[in-house]
Write an enzyme that holds these catalytic residues in place. Structure first.
Site, PDB file in Angstrom:
ATOM      1  N   SER A   8       0.836  -1.192   0.000  1.00 17.63           N
ATOM      2  CA  SER A   8       0.000   0.000   0.000  1.00 17.63           C
ATOM      3  C   SER A   8       0.882   1.258   0.000  1.00 17.63           C
ATOM      4  O   SER A   8       1.760   1.388  -0.851  1.00 17.63           O
ATOM      5  CB  SER A   8      -0.962  -0.052   1.195  1.00 17.63           C
ATOM      6  OG  SER A   8      -2.017   0.859   1.041  1.00 17.63           O
ATOM      7  N   ASP A  66      -8.026  -5.836  -6.210  1.00 15.34           N
ATOM      8  CA  ASP A  66      -7.744  -4.755  -5.264  1.00 15.34           C
ATOM      9  C   ASP A  66      -8.770  -3.644  -5.444  1.00 15.34           C
ATOM     10  O   ASP A  66      -8.922  -3.091  -6.529  1.00 15.34           O
ATOM     11  CB  ASP A  66      -6.325  -4.229  -5.532  1.00 15.34           C
ATOM     12  CG  ASP A  66      -5.867  -3.167  -4.543  1.00 15.34           C
ATOM     13  OD1 ASP A  66      -6.687  -2.718  -3.721  1.00 15.34           O
ATOM     14  OD2 ASP A  66      -4.684  -2.795  -4.607  1.00 15.34           O
ATOM     15  N   HIS A  73      -6.392  -6.325  -1.857  1.00 13.88           N
ATOM     16  CA  HIS A  73      -5.325  -5.381  -1.545  1.00 13.88           C
ATOM     17  C   HIS A  73      -4.339  -5.938  -0.521  1.00 13.88           C
ATOM     18  O   HIS A  73      -3.129  -5.778  -0.673  1.00 13.88           O
ATOM     19  CB  HIS A  73      -5.941  -4.082  -1.011  1.00 13.88           C
ATOM     20  CG  HIS A  73      -4.956  -2.978  -0.788  1.00 13.88           C
ATOM     21  ND1 HIS A  73      -4.319  -2.335  -1.815  1.00 13.88           N
ATOM     22  CD2 HIS A  73      -4.505  -2.403   0.359  1.00 13.88           C
ATOM     23  CE1 HIS A  73      -3.508  -1.407  -1.325  1.00 13.88           C
ATOM     24  NE2 HIS A  73      -3.600  -1.433  -0.010  1.00 13.88           N
TER      25      HIS A  73
END
Length: 417
Positions: free
Chosen positions: A234, A328, A359
């Site tokens: 991320s 995601d 994700h």
């Protein structure tokens, strides 16, 4: 007499175990329940239905689950498909070095979607799932500006060094570092905001902080001083890619579901200033159960207006492994990976892209978390992913990560558990 066993009974959380039930009647229908309670008191469980074979046995590695938490043959299914009793909780090991997760396995007669405290299992056992192997040492780091925790494998070393980064929730998350250290790496789980005396919110991305952390790690007497690896997911992947671009200490980078552009806050490094692409909060989408879909808040990176915000990855000198979950719902991660790779030197990068994965691609001990709360958001966040392909992606990508780091950082010694 009915018996359920886990072999080995004590193991690292990323390693497979064998679950077996014996002593049933041939063709008997049973429910196999796995459950654990995390440090905050939240319970996670899976509940799966099986039919015993002719010998009165159930083995999830050979017998297909008929339903419940999953279907099909999944040797680690009772562990990988754990889900919270209370919605929107993410299973994270917080006390990494102090204690294992204790997973209780119980076998009940018949097919049961729920049990009461009065229901007695036919058999039960408990498995220990550790996040550090024997002899792995955790050392709190509070040196200069750097804050985090260093995990050192047993023995004199020197060990290849890795910096481990998580994302926009901030704080210090250590479970991946503990597992990597158990595989023979010296791993610095690095906080960069919302921890200790670091800024509560990320107002800028100052690469000098990460350079200080890299130098600190490489100076350690048990760390091999020939270059280090970085792994990030991320926002942490965005940071990792910037480190790979500007810091010569970084020779191997694992980028998991991130961006290839600076977003939200500027990147500062010495005289360099990379302006951010702003987040477009008005584009937020609210999906099932009121969860926030972040993917639309990112401006299209292909817009020429954002060219100054691109991380100049053409300067990368080491190797980069891009890992993408195609389901995601937080970032358009595959687009960002492809845009980065198109500008990188030939042979410097590789892409692993997984259909159905969300994700939060984590070590295979981690069940899918598709929606949860995070510190930085007043709303639920939609991470995406489908349970079975996400589990496969985590299993495959974790082995690829280990091999990638070994290849580019050097051989390691692993612990036995």
């Amino acid at each position: 007499m009915v018996e359920v066993t886990v072999t080995p009974q004590s193991s690292l959380a990323d390693r497979p175990v064998q679950v077996k039930v014996r002593g049933l009647s041939p063709s008997q229908l049973v429910t196999l329940r796995a459950s654990l309670t995390d440090e905050l008191g939240h319970r996670f469980q899976s509940r799966t239905f099986f039919r015993a074979d002719g010998a009165g046995e159930v083995d999830p590695g050979h017998h297909a689950a008929l339903g419940g938490s999953y279907t099909g043959v999944w040797p680690m299914g009772p562990f990988w498909f754990l889900q919270p009793d209370t919605l929107f909780q993410r299973l994270i090991k917080r006390d990494v070095a102090g204690s294992p997760f204790l997973v209780r396995l119980e076998v009940f007669d018949g097919l049961s979607l729920a049990t009461s405290p009065q229901d007695q299992p036919l058999a039960s056992c408990e498995a220990e799932r550790w996040y550090v192997g024997p002899g792995v040492q955790r050392v709190p780091i509070r040196e200069g500006k750097v804050r985090g925790a260093l995990f050192l494998p047993p023995g004199p070393g020197p060990f290849p060094g890795v910096i481990d980064l998580f994302g926009g929730a901030g704080g210090l998350i250590e479970f991946r570092a503990g597992l990597l250290a158990s595989r023979g790496f010296a791993v610095l789980a690095l906080a960069f905001f919302a921890y200790d005396d670091l800024p509560r919110n990320m107002l800028e991305l100052n690469l000098e902080y990460f350079e200080e952390a890299a130098n600190l790690l490489l100076r350690h007497p048990k760390v091999r001083g020939t270059g280090l690896g970085v792994i990030g997911v991320s926002k942490g992947a965005e940071v990792a890619l910037a480190m790979a671009t500007f810091l010569p200490q970084v020779v191997a980078t694992v980028w998991i579901n991130g961006t290839a552009y600076i977003h939200g806050t500027p990147l500062i490094y010495k005289d360099l200033h990379i302006p951010p692409i702003p987040y477009y909060g008005e584009r937020l989408l609210f999906m099932e159960m009121g969860a926030m879909d972040n993917s639309a808040v990112f401006g299209d990176p292909r817009d020429p207006a954002y060219s100054a915000s691109a991380i100049p990855v053409e300067k990368v000198r080491g190797k980069v492994l891009f890992i993408v979950g195609e389901a995601d719902r937080s970032y358009n991660s595959k687009l960002f990976a492809e845009l980065a790779m198109a500008r990188m030197p030939a042979g410097s990068c590789r892409l692993l892209s997984y259909r159905g994965a969300g994700h939060l691609i984590e070590p295979p001990c981690s069940p899918l978390c598709s929606i949860s709360r995070i510190r930085a958001s007043p709303w639920l966040v939609l991470w995406g992913g489908e349970a079975q392909p996400h589990a496969k992606a985590q299993e495959h990508s974790w082995q690829e990560i280990i091999q990638f780091l070994k290849l580019h950082l050097g051989s390691v010694a692993t612990t036995k558990l």
